[in-house]
Design an enzyme around this catalytic site. Structure first.
Site, short mmCIF file in Angstrom:
data_model
loop_
_atom_site.label_atom_id
_atom_site.label_comp_id
_atom_site.label_asym_id
_atom_site.label_seq_id
_atom_site.Cartn_x
_atom_site.Cartn_y
_atom_site.Cartn_z
CD GLU A 33 -3.04 -0.63 0.04
OE1 GLU A 33 -3.12 -0.30 -1.18
OE2 GLU A 33 -3.52 -1.69 0.47
CB THR A 35 4.60 0.28 -2.43
OG1 THR A 35 3.44 -0.49 -2.79
CG2 THR A 35 4.97 -0.05 -1.01
CG ASP A 36 0.66 2.97 -6.44
OD1 ASP A 36 0.89 3.77 -5.50
OD2 ASP A 36 -0.43 2.91 -7.04
CB ALA A 123 -15.85 0.46 -0.97
N GLY A 124 -12.88 2.30 -1.55
CA GLY A 124 -11.45 2.07 -1.78
C GLY A 124 -11.23 0.84 -2.64
CG ASP A 172 -6.00 1.90 -7.66
OD1 ASP A 172 -5.34 1.06 -7.03
OD2 ASP A 172 -6.43 2.94 -7.15
C1 GLA Z 1 -5.13 4.53 -4.16
C2 GLA Z 1 -4.30 4.96 -5.37
C3 GLA Z 1 -3.23 3.92 -5.72
C4 GLA Z 1 -2.42 3.52 -4.48
C5 GLA Z 1 -3.35 3.20 -3.31
C6 GLA Z 1 -2.60 2.94 -2.04
O1 GLA Z 1 -5.90 3.41 -4.48
O2 GLA Z 1 -5.12 5.17 -6.50
O3 GLA Z 1 -2.39 4.42 -6.73
O4 GLA Z 1 -1.48 4.49 -4.14
O5 GLA Z 1 -4.28 4.23 -3.06
O6 GLA Z 1 -1.81 1.84 -2.15
#
Ligand code: GLA
Length: 393
Positions: A33, A35-36, A123-124, A172
């Site tokens: 999380e 880290t991208d 909801a993420g 994502d």
């Molecule tokens: C969101 C962002 C992603 C990533 C996550 C956390 O979903 O869109 O790029 O940074 O948060 O890992």
């Protein structure tokens, strides 16, 4: 999703049949999380929930979009004038995609669009990425832009960065574009290379939406990214991917406490992702449990993106199953969802424990989904609606 119904709705809105349809999924991240955008590693898989975009090219330069999720609302704008923000949030994603495709010199004209999504929102679970990738897939196919799925993902990310004011990373959109059935994707966000890790058949991926109202997420998110970049710069590296924990401790005195803590989360999380991919490969739930517990702790204490509701859900899972479950918050944080990996036969225990405790303690009602790792972007041009409906069902 009832594709035939969607196509009938399209025809009644536009008095003409759709020429094609594109669909892309939401995602759940198992570990890795924040880290991208630090060029690190992530381990997400796609969800069975998808966003569909049915479309038909027009003879002019107008984009006219409807969404079955927002009945009665219409988003319309000209491609000949500069594309600016409109008033509706979902409509701005349509504008954002048109904006970045135009700015990247892709040639396209007007479109009639009908969107329909069953990806849970807020909801993420990346409902925005599903929309961006699905819209990109539709444009790519409608105007034969010859983009591959990685390029469609990158343009989706650019739409967030350049138009939606969210400085997100690539996870994502990339998993939404490139996911494959039954697999988690180990993505190296520096090279964008992907390795597939099959989800062991005995493991269930339980996604628990806290339904905690997410607020100020974008400004907090963008601030975390700035802290990470500052920490990297103070260690003399381009991104945190190039730094070790030793480098971090040596540079500690030059950093603010937040820069230090954010970097400590990212550097340690990268190591956990690689270990977790191995644990998944060897079906070692106990190991996965330790790694995900540590990931959550680090997100709570160092990255500071959890809330009591998501911390509470993680604790309920641990009290119920101990090392027989691997649990942590997932996605962008500040609420959203928790992922709990456990054996299929233990799912009812988790569901019972949460439904008897969560509402009472936090005053919120959860929503629980058992996820199937699904396929990424699918775009189809068709002559025969029925054949398409069969394929997408
Ligand atoms: C969101 C962002 C992603 C990533 C996550 C956390 O979903 O869109 O790029 O940074 O948060 O890992």
């Amino acid at each position: 999703m009832n594709i035939e119904k969607l196509l009938v709705q399209f025809e009644s809105l536009f008095s003409n049949s759709a020429e094609g349809i594109s669909s892309a999924p939401g995602r759940v991240n198992l570990i890795g999380e924040f880290t991208d955008y630090n060029d690190g590693y992530v381990l997400p898989c796609a969800l069975q929930f998808r966003t569909y975009v049915a479309y038909r090219r027009r003879n002019d330069n107008l984009v006219m979009a409807y969404s079955t999720n927002y009945p009665g609302e219409c988003e319309a704008f000209e491609l000949d004038s500069p594309i600016t923000h409109g008033t509706s949030h979902w409509g701005n994603y349509v504008r954002a995609i048109a904006y970045v495709y135009q700015h990247s010199n892709h040639q396209f004209g007007g479109l009639d669009i009908l969107i329909s999504s069953n990806v849970p929102q807020g909801a993420g679970l990346s409902s925005s990425a599903a929309l961006e990738v699905s819209l990109g897939g539709a444009l790519n196919q409608a105007f034969d832009l010859q983009l591959n799925s990685e390029q469609i993902a990158l343009l989706g990310q650019q739409a967030e960065n350049d138009f939606m004011n969210c400085q997100c990373g690539i996870m994502d959109q990339l998993v939404s574009a490139k996911a494959s059935h039954n697999n988690a994707l180990l993505i190296d966000c520096m090279s964008l290379s992907i390795q597939h890790y099959p989800i062991p058949a005995n493991l269930a991926l339980v996604v628990i939406n806290s339904n905690f109202p997410r607020k100020l997420v974008e400004s907090e998110y963008n601030q975390r990214r700035i802290d990470c970049m500052n920490a990297a710069a103070k260690m003399g590296v381009t991104t945190l991917r190039q730094a070790t924990l030793d480098d971090l401790y040596s540079a500690r005195d030059n950093m603010s406490i937040n820069e230090f803590k954010r970097a400590r989360h990212v550097i340690s999380e990268n190591q956990r992702v690689l270990q977790a991919a191995k644990a998944l490969q060897h079906d070692e739930l106990g190991k996965l449990s330790e790694l995900m517990r540590e990931s959550h702790r680090s997100l709570r204490e160092d990255f500071e993106v959890t809330v009591p509701a998501t911390d509470g859900l993680v604790e309920i899972c641990h009290h119920t199953l101990g090392k027989d479950c691997a649990t942590r918050m997932t996605g962008g944080g500040f609420g959203g969802a928790v992922i709990c990996i456990c054996h299929h036969e233990n799912v009812p225990k988790i569901v019972d424990a949460i439904s008897s405790q969560y509402l009472e303690i936090f005053g919120l009602e959860e929503t629980i989904y058992v996820a199937n790792a699904a396929e990424g972007l699918v775009s189809t041009l068709f002559e025969n609606h029925k054949a398409l409906a069969e394929q997408l069902r």
